[in-house]
Design an enzyme around this catalytic site. Structure first.
Site, PDB file in Angstrom:
ATOM      1  N   LYS A  23      43.314  45.545  37.899  1.00  0.00           N
ATOM      2  CA  LYS A  23      41.859  45.319  37.821  1.00  0.00           C
ATOM      3  C   LYS A  23      41.406  44.946  39.227  1.00  0.00           C
ATOM      4  O   LYS A  23      41.295  43.770  39.589  1.00  0.00           O
ATOM      5  CB  LYS A  23      41.555  44.219  36.796  1.00  0.00           C
ATOM      6  CG  LYS A  23      40.093  44.097  36.431  1.00  0.00           C
ATOM      7  CD  LYS A  23      39.900  43.168  35.243  1.00  0.00           C
ATOM      8  CE  LYS A  23      38.455  42.778  35.043  1.00  0.00           C
ATOM      9  NZ  LYS A  23      37.563  43.887  34.707  1.00  0.00           N
TER      10      LYS A  23
HETATM   11  C1  PLP Z   1      37.388  49.552  33.283  1.00  0.00           C
HETATM   12  C2  PLP Z   1      37.590  48.559  32.195  1.00  0.00           C
HETATM   13  N1  PLP Z   1      38.249  48.928  31.090  1.00  0.00           N
HETATM   14  C3  PLP Z   1      38.440  48.071  30.072  1.00  0.00           C
HETATM   15  C4  PLP Z   1      37.986  46.768  30.129  1.00  0.00           C
HETATM   16  C5  PLP Z   1      38.230  45.824  29.004  1.00  0.00           C
HETATM   17  O1  PLP Z   1      39.191  44.864  29.355  1.00  0.00           O
HETATM   18  P1  PLP Z   1      39.170  43.412  28.744  1.00  0.00           P
HETATM   19  O2  PLP Z   1      39.134  43.571  27.263  1.00  0.00           O
HETATM   20  O3  PLP Z   1      40.429  42.780  29.191  1.00  0.00           O
HETATM   21  O4  PLP Z   1      37.967  42.722  29.248  1.00  0.00           O
HETATM   22  C6  PLP Z   1      37.301  46.342  31.270  1.00  0.00           C
HETATM   23  C7  PLP Z   1      36.815  44.964  31.386  1.00  0.00           C
HETATM   24  O5  PLP Z   1      37.452  44.163  31.997  1.00  0.00           O
HETATM   25  C8  PLP Z   1      37.106  47.253  32.330  1.00  0.00           C
HETATM   26  O6  PLP Z   1      36.441  46.879  33.436  1.00  0.00           O
END
Ligand code: PLP
Length: 313
Positions: free
Chosen positions: A156
Site C-alpha cells: 500500500k
Molecule cells: C486500492 C485499494 N484496494 C483495496 C482497499 C481495501 O483495503 P482495506 O479493506 O484494507 O481498507 C483499499 C483501501 O485501503 C485500496 O486503497
C-alpha cells in the site's frame, strides 16, 4: 471533504502538535512517491471506542515497507501503541487513522537509501466514503490496475494512488461515484480504493490477489464473515461481464466499509436494491465494528475515548 484537524500527531514515537507535522519540499517522498501508508477506522462502542483490526493493518504497513526495503525503526507493538496513544490524546472517536512511513529529507537521487524514514500517525473524523444512498452507480474504468512486476499491488504505497486517482477522477468526471479497474489481462481487479465482491446464484466471488488487488483487511473480514455464516465464497478470476450479470455487487474497504453497488456502466445490478447476502454481511460487519455483536474473531482494540456517535452503514 476537508480534513478536520485534531490536536496531536504521532511522529517517530512522540506526540507533536498537528501544525508542526511538516516535511521539507525536497524530501524524497515529494519527488519519487516513496511512502507506504495505512487507513484504519476506530468505531464507537456502547461504552468507549475500538480500533478495527489494528495489528493486521500495522502488519500490512510493515509488509509494504519490507517490499520497498524501507526499514521502519518500530515494532508492530510500538506502532499499535502509537495509534492508541494518538487517539486517546486527541480524544477523537469515531475516527479514521492514517499512519504513514515516508522517505524524508536527505539525498536527491532516486535511490532512497540516503533519506531518513519518518513515521507519522494522524487521526481525524471521517464519515461515509462512497456516496449513493442504497447503492453506488459505478463504471468500469478505461484505466487498468498496475501490471504485475511493475508497481507491487500488495504494497500500500503512496505512488500506487496515482493510478487510483486516474480511476476515481475519470469516474467522477463521467458522473459515476467510483470506477472498477480491470487488470492488464482484462480481468476484474478492484476499485480505486476498494476491493470488489460479486454474488451470483448464491455464491460469493472476489478476485484473487494475483489480479493486482490489494490484500484488503475488509476483504479478509468479509471472507471470514461469509464463511462463518455458511455462505459459499470463491476467490477466482472474474471476467468483466460477470459484473453485468451479477445478482449483487459490493465494494469493501476501510473507507468504503461494505458499500452496495446499484449499477455498473448504467446496467442495473438485479433490481437495483442491495441484495440479501450484501445486507447480511454488512449487518454482521457493522454489528461487530460498532460493538453491537460479539467480537467473535478478536478484531477490536479498545481505546479510552467515549465516542460522539457510532459510524454506521
Ligand atoms: C486500492 C485499494 N484496494 C483495496 C482497499 C481495501 O483495503 P482495506 O479493506 O484494507 O481498507 C483499499 C483501501 O485501503 C485500496 O486503497
Amino acid at each position: 471533504m476537508p480534513i478536520q484537524t485534531t490536536s496531536k500527531i504521532w511522529h517517530n514515537g512522540t506526540l507533536i502538535p498537528w501544525e508542526q507535522a511538516n516535511i521539507h519540499v525536497m524530501s524524497h517522498v515529494i519527488h519519487y512517491g516513496s511512502s507506504v501508508f495505512e487507513g484504519i477506522r476506530c468505531y464507537g462502542q456502547p461504552s468507549g471506542s475500538a480500533v478495527f483490526r489494528l495489528p493486521e493493518h500495522m502488519q500490512r504497513l510493515l509488509d509494504s515497507a519490507k517490499i520497498y526495503r524501507m526499514e521502519i525503526p518500530f515494532t508492530l507493538e510500538e506502532l499499535c501503541a502509537g495509534v492508541v496513544d494518538v487517539i486517546e490524546a486527541n480524544e477523537v472517536a469515531p475516527c479514521y487513522i492514517r499512519p504513514i512511513a515516508l522517505r524524508g529529507y536527505g539525498e536527491i537521487g532516486v535511490n532512497p537509501k540516503g533519506s531518513p524514514v519518518e513515521v507519522y500517525i494522524a487521526n481525524f473524523p471521517w464519515g461515509k466514503y462512497i456516496a449513493g444512498h442504497g447503492g453506488a452507480d459505478v463504471c468500469v474504468s478505461s484505466w487498468n490496475r498496475l501490471a504485475p512486476n511493475t508497481m507491487p499491488a500488495l504494497a500500500k504505497a503512496g505512488a500506487n494512488y496515482m493510478n487510483s486517482q486516474l480511476i476515481r477522477m475519470e469516474a467522477e468526471a463521467n458522473g459515476y461515484q467510483e470506477g472498477i479497474a480491470l487488470d492488464t489481462n482484462g480481468l476484474v481487479s478492484e476499485g480505486s480504493g476498494e476491493n470488489i465482491f460479486v454474488v451470483r446464484n448464491g455464491v460469493i466471488y472476489t478476485p484473487p490477489l494475483a489480479n493486482s488487488a490489494l490484500s484488503g483487511i475488509t476483504r479478509d473480514s468479509v471472507l471470514t464473515i461469509a464463511r462463518h455464516l455458511g455462505m459459499p465464497v470463491v476467490e477466482q478470476a472474474l471476467p468483466r461481464e460477470m459484473l453485468y450479470i451479477a445478482d449483487e455487487v459490493f465494494f469493501t474497504g476501510t473507507a468504503a466499509e461494505v458499500s452496495p453497488i446499484r449499477s455498473i456502466d448504467r446496467i442495473v445490478v438485479a433490481d437495483g436494491k442491495p441484495g440479501e447476502i450484501t445486507r447480511k454481511i454488512a449487518d454482521e460487519f457493522f454489528g461487530i465494528a460498532n460493538g453491537l455483536k460479539p467480537d467473535r474473531f478478536g478484531w477490536l482494540t479498545p481505546v479510552k475515548v467515549n465516542s460522539s456517535e457510532p459510524v454506521t452503514a
